[in-house]
Every structure is written in structure tokens, then in C-alpha cells.
Design an enzyme around this catalytic site. Structure first.
Site, PDB file in Angstrom:
ATOM      1  N   TYR A 101       0.865  -1.184   0.000  1.00  0.00           N
ATOM      2  CA  TYR A 101       0.000   0.000   0.000  1.00  0.00           C
ATOM      3  C   TYR A 101       0.905   1.238   0.000  1.00  0.00           C
ATOM      4  O   TYR A 101       1.855   1.302   0.787  1.00  0.00           O
ATOM      5  CB  TYR A 101      -0.872   0.014   1.263  1.00  0.00           C
ATOM      6  CG  TYR A 101      -1.571   1.340   1.489  1.00  0.00           C
ATOM      7  CD1 TYR A 101      -2.885   1.523   1.093  1.00  0.00           C
ATOM      8  CD2 TYR A 101      -0.891   2.418   2.072  1.00  0.00           C
ATOM      9  CE1 TYR A 101      -3.515   2.747   1.275  1.00  0.00           C
ATOM     10  CE2 TYR A 101      -1.511   3.645   2.244  1.00  0.00           C
ATOM     11  CZ  TYR A 101      -2.827   3.795   1.845  1.00  0.00           C
ATOM     12  OH  TYR A 101      -3.438   5.000   2.006  1.00  0.00           O
ATOM     13  N   GLU A 189      -3.314   7.426  -4.143  1.00  0.00           N
ATOM     14  CA  GLU A 189      -3.176   6.188  -3.376  1.00  0.00           C
ATOM     15  C   GLU A 189      -3.169   4.992  -4.310  1.00  0.00           C
ATOM     16  O   GLU A 189      -3.995   4.919  -5.213  1.00  0.00           O
ATOM     17  CB  GLU A 189      -4.365   6.070  -2.404  1.00  0.00           C
ATOM     18  CG  GLU A 189      -4.368   4.799  -1.584  1.00  0.00           C
ATOM     19  CD  GLU A 189      -5.687   4.605  -0.830  1.00  0.00           C
ATOM     20  OE1 GLU A 189      -5.796   5.075   0.311  1.00  0.00           O
ATOM     21  OE2 GLU A 189      -6.601   3.979  -1.392  1.00  0.00           O
TER      22      GLU A 189
END
Ligand code: GDP
Ligand code: MN
Length: 399
Positions: A101, A189
Site C-alpha cells: 500500500y 493512493e
């Protein structure tokens, strides 16, 4: 403005970040066509501006055409956490070896940029942070320093990408930063940033952005042509959305005179009066909107209404027509002054009050003696005044 996944991926691809091949589709027919180019297996992913799609059944794997069509027929009618599905993305399915992530966002408190990253990617970062708080690294990019490949490499090491992924991770971090910067984003993101490939073939392994979320800074829209390419026709008028979120009955029209009143009938008549005045004066001035503040509106509702109407750049004057019944003209007068006090770029406001506390409301306005506020006795007089002011406003009113 939040982007859909398919739009965010477009920006990542333009920056040179590897993403699986994917095609956006808006019906089952187009999904079938897309699979011809993408091949099988593919993932079919609901496009909604909300996370957790996987857990909600919004991401489906298809091994053949029948499965692809079945998946799209399940996805199109879906609503995920209150968001209606807007198309699907047909993407090449990758074999995932590991999920990371990474996000870059604006950190308002420290006035720099936050980089959050973890080698335990896949699920939402809030959940990762709960389950494995030690694995989530929070780093910063200083706006005054160069974030170059060397800095990105150092960051990748701190984050803890596996040895073989480090160099590619650094390149992706750098490109994420370039995307963030050049698009005036508030968030970029990638989750998962996945290591994909054949587990038995080292040379096939690489990092790929399987899902992306990007939010753009609305205040910078003017620098990007309003991001026309990302405007969603299904999302409707932004001013209407804003008004509806506040519970206001607002319809955005095309003209130059903002109209606010109480009761649908009175507002409709006010629109007619403005259009009539524009015609009679030979200016073609028209109403800019319909806005009914309803019965018993408070000063706060009036202030919000005026803010919405004045956030339309085309508006050159405003006509406020209130017949006080349950609504008190006193409250409305206070709301008008409240809004004016908190706003820049006020345009002339013509007020007509009648009924409950009309005299008191007019007195409040008279006492305030604000040069932007004019009063009129009748609806016709007020409409004519507002139309005239709009016609005579120099284009400064257009901003
Ligand atoms: P989200 O749930 O809204 O974050 O949607 P994602 O696009 O992140 O997908 C959720 C999960 O589906 C991912 O974390 C993966 O585990 C899985 N997924 C997505 N794309 C692929 C793919 O290409 N191959 C495989 N095997 N799984 C995928
Ligand atoms: Mn995701």
C-alpha cells in the site's frame, strides 16, 4: 474532486506507472467487446467512488465470456455503500504474489506531504493500521526540497519493500509524486501496489498498480481547464449537488439573476417576473436559478442559500422574494446580512418582503445600510430592479 478508479489509472499510466491493461465499459455489450482485447482471466470492477468494493462484491474474476457477462449483469445494477455503480473496468487479471500500500496526501498540520506505506497492503489502510500498526510507515516529503530518484530510493528502503522490489518501488514513488504534483492532487493512493507474475519465474515478477484512488484539489481546477475530461455527466450540476446536500430546493438555470423565495409557487412567479422584466427592458436578462427556502426558514438557511446562489459566477444580481407566513422576514433579513458579512464578491441584492414581520425585516436591512442591499415594495418592482442591475453590471460580475 474524487476520481473514479478508471480515471485515476489513466493519470498513473500517463505518468508511466505500470498498471494492468484495462478498458472502461458502460454496458454488458461493451464488457464483452472489452474482454476480446483484454483476454482471460480478467477482473471486472464496479466503478464507484468508495473503497471496500472487493468486500462488497464489486470486484469479480471472470475466466470466460459467460462469466464476464454474468459478472457485468450483477455489477451494473449494484449500489455499493450508497453509491450507484457507474460503469465497470475490465482489467487484465494478474497473479498477485504480494500486496503493498502506498499513498501521498497533503498534511495540513505539518504543511508538507505525507507518504503512508506498508508491505501489508490490500485492505484499507485504516484496517491495516489497526491489525499491524508497526507495519505502516509514515514519511514526509518536504515541499521545499527536491524529491528525486535518490530520495525515492531512500524512501523505498525506509518503507521496507523487499529487496528485489526496491528499485522499481523507488521509480513508482517518484512517478506518484510527479502525478501528485502536476495534477494538484490532495491524494494519490495505490492499493494494492502488487507484486505480480509467475511465482516460479523470477524474471516475470514486477510491481503493478492494481487499484488507484486520486482526489484533485478543487481550488486548482482553473489550472487544468476545470478537468473537463473527468467531469461525470451522470453526477449532475455541482451547484445543485451542493444545494441538495444542504437540503435546499435549488435548480440551476442559465440566466444572470439569482432568485430566492419561499414556496414553490412564489418562486415560480418570481422567475416569470424576472424573465418578463428582461424582455420588457430588451436586455434578455433571465433568472439564474430556482431556489425555494421553504416554510419557517432560519437565518442560517437564508445565508446558505445566498452563498449557493452567489457561487454561480454568472449571477450578476439577486432577487429575494419572501412572503412571511411561517417564515419570518426578520430571520430572512438576518440571514442576508450574515451571508454578506462572511462573503467576498457580493453582487447587488434586491429584497421584497411581505407578511410576517415584513416591517421588522425591512427595518433590520435599513439599519444595516449595506450598499449591496436594496429593497422594493412589489414583486414586479423588485424583479425589474434586479434585471436592470444585472444588465448594467459590468463584466466584473462575470469574474
Ligand atoms: P477495493 O476493494 O475497492 O479496494 O478494490 P481493489 O481493486 O483493490 O480490489 C480488491 C481486491 O481484489 C484486491 O486487493 C485484490 O486482492 C483483488 N484483485 C484486484 N485485481 C486483481 C487481479 O488482477 N488479480 C487478482 N488475483 N486479484 C485482484
Ligand atoms: Mn483497493
Amino acid at each position: 474532486m474524487d476520481l473514479y478508479e478508471h480515471q485515476a489509472r489513466e493519470l498513473l499510466e500517463e505518468a508511466g506507472i505500470p498498471t494492468p491493461r484495462a478498458i472502461y465499459a458502460q454496458n454488458s455489450h461493451d464488457v464483452a467487446e472489452a474482454t476480446k482485447k483484454i483476454g482471460f482471466p480478467c477482473v471486472i470492477k464496479a466503478q464507484v467512488k468508495i473503497g471496500h468494493r472487493g468486500q462488497a462484491g464489486g470486484v469479480k474474476l471472470a475466466h470466460n465470456l459467460d462469466e464476464a457477462i454474468l459478472a457485468s449483469e450483477q455489477l451494473f445494477p449494484m449500489t455499493i455503500h450508497g453509491h450507484k455503480v457507474n460503469g465497470v473496468l475490465v482489467a487484465e487479471a494478474k497473479n498477485i504474489i504480494h500486496e503493498y500500500y502506498v499513498s501521498i496526501s497533503v498534511d495540513r498540520t505539518s504543511r508538507d506531504y505525507d507518504v503512508l506505506a506498508t508491505a501489508n497492503g490490500g485492505t484499507e489502510v485504516e484496517e491495516i493500521a489497526k491489525a499491524h500498526p508497526e507495519s505502516v510507515k509514515r514519511l514526509h516529503i518536504d515541499p521545499l526540497e527536491d524529491f528525486d530518484l535518490a530520495a525515492a530510493k531512500h524512501m523505498a528502503e525506509q518503507i521496507g519493500f523487499y529487496h528485489a522490489d526496491g528499485d522499481q518501488a523507488a521509480e513508482i514513488l517518484l512517478k506518484m509524486w510527479q502525478t501528485f504534483h502536476s495534477t494538484d492532487a490532495t491524494l494519490v493512493e495505490i492499493n494494492p501496489l502488487a507484486k505480480v507474475g509467475d511465482p516460479d519465474d523470477e524474471s516475470s515478477k514486477s510491481l503493478s498498480a492494481l487499484d488507484a484512488k486520486i482526489s484533485l484539489d478543487d481550488n486548482a481546477a482553473y489550472r487544468h481547464d476545470g478537468w473537463q475530461r473527468f467531469v461525470d455527466p451522470n453526477e449532475g450540476d455541482p451547484l445543485e449537488n451542493k444545494a441538495h446536500a444542504l437540503g435546499l430546493h435549488y435548480v440551476h438555470l442559465d440566466g444572470q439573476v439569482g432568485v430566492i423565495g419561499n414556496g414553490a409557487g412564489l418562486v415560480m412567479s418570481s422567475l416569470d417576473a424576472v424573465a418578463g422584466a428582461g424582455e420588457a427592458q430588451g436586455t434578455g436578462i433571465e433568472p439564474a436559478n430556482f431556489l425555494d427556502i421553504g416554510g419557517g426558514a432560519s437565518a442560517a438557511v437564508m445565508a446558505e442559500s445566498l452563498e449557493i446562489v452567489l457561487s454561480d459566477d454568472k449571477v450578476r444580481s439577486v432577487f429575494i422574494n419572501v412572503y412571511g407566513g411561517i417564515t419570518s422576514c426578520e430571520e430572512v433579513a438576518n440571514g442576508i446580512l450574515e451571508a454578506i458579512a462572511s462573503m467576498n464578491n457580493i453582487r447587488p441584492i434586491v429584497v421584497r418582503f411581505d407578511g410576517n414581520k415584513a416591517a421588522e425585516g425591512l427595518e433590520i436591512l435599513a439599519n444595516a445600510a449595506n450598499p449591496h442591499v436594496l429593497v422594493a415594495k412589489t414583486m414586479e418592482e423588485a424583479a425589474a430592479k434586479a434585471a436592470e442591475l444585472a444588465a448594467n453590471a459590468d463584466n466584473g460580475g462575470e469574474r
